[in-house]
Enzyme design. Structure first.
Site, PDB file in Angstrom:
ATOM      1  N   HIS A 180      45.454  35.849  32.374  1.00  9.19           N
ATOM      2  CA  HIS A 180      44.756  35.710  33.655  1.00  9.19           C
ATOM      3  C   HIS A 180      43.517  34.829  33.530  1.00  9.19           C
ATOM      4  O   HIS A 180      43.258  33.983  34.382  1.00  9.19           O
ATOM      5  CB  HIS A 180      44.348  37.086  34.199  1.00  9.19           C
ATOM      6  N   HIS A 199      50.245  37.724  40.643  1.00  6.15           N
ATOM      7  CA  HIS A 199      50.096  36.632  39.677  1.00  6.15           C
ATOM      8  C   HIS A 199      51.414  36.335  38.962  1.00  6.15           C
ATOM      9  O   HIS A 199      51.793  35.182  38.795  1.00  6.15           O
ATOM     10  CB  HIS A 199      49.026  36.991  38.639  1.00  6.15           C
ATOM     11  N   LEU A 214      50.375  42.992  32.154  1.00  7.23           N
ATOM     12  CA  LEU A 214      51.014  44.302  31.995  1.00  7.23           C
ATOM     13  C   LEU A 214      51.862  44.706  33.189  1.00  7.23           C
ATOM     14  O   LEU A 214      52.714  45.588  33.073  1.00  7.23           O
ATOM     15  CB  LEU A 214      49.958  45.383  31.723  1.00  7.23           C
ATOM     16  N   GLY A 225      52.375  42.045  39.264  1.00  5.40           N
ATOM     17  CA  GLY A 225      51.638  41.838  40.514  1.00  5.40           C
ATOM     18  C   GLY A 225      51.874  40.424  41.048  1.00  5.40           C
ATOM     19  O   GLY A 225      52.761  39.710  40.585  1.00  5.40           O
TER      20      GLY A 225
END
Lengths: 120, 120
Positions: free
Chosen positions: B9, B77, B72, B75
């Protein structure tokens, strides 16, 4: 009785929270010899909260709870928020052995997991 | 020539980004037989960006780039942002084999990493 509490961030997406719950189920199957309870809790946006998760382990008979941060980096949540919440629970359960394990991102075996995924 | 690009990220904390870079160094040591290049890139807040990371692999001679999402959960992203950015790079490198691997959270070996950390 020892309990392991996987602590994830929590998401607005139910699917992400369910992923953590499924992972916890797998961990329970793997860690059964070492921990009599393996549960998960969420920092925010999902239930149970961390204090509720700890209370639940104690209610089930845990004398020791290991908090396992399911995070990849040591941001504010890992460095500050989780320790503060756990310190507060520690005051409420003075006889409980309550310990925070290193966060997942520090696992030396993570590189193996990355290599595993690169092949899929 | 095959390249592996770990995509994280990115954080405002340099230390978190450096952690990803160190992990990439370890992965390079482990994956040397399968990937001639192992680099990292960031979705936001750190450099290099994903397009720059891909361009760099190509400039170094890669004919195949595997994108490895260091996340993890699936989502926005993972589900949307990274695929869109990669699709855009694909247009710019029509001869390149560019593939997105499953995100880290799906690795079956992750439960072993959690158990490892619970003992530390």
């Amino acid at each position: 009785m020892r309990a392991l509490l996987v602590v994830a961030h929590g998401s607005r997406r139910d699917e992400s929270n369910d992923e953590v719950r499924r992972l916890t189920d797998k961990l329970r199957a793997l860690a059964g010899n070492e921990y009599q309870q393996v549960e998960c809790a969420f920092l925010e946006l999902a239930q149970p909260s961390i204090p509720d998760g700890i209370d639940c382990c104690v209610a089930e008979g845990a004398s020791e709870v290991v908090i396992l941060p399911y995070f990849l980096s040591a941001g504010r949540h890992v460095a500050k928020d989780i320790p503060e919440i756990v310190a507060s629970s520690r005051e409420q359960h003075p006889g409980l052995a309550l310990r925070i394990a290193p966060y997942l991102g520090q696992a030396s075996s993570l590189v193996g997991s990355l290599l595993e995924m690169s092949k899929k």
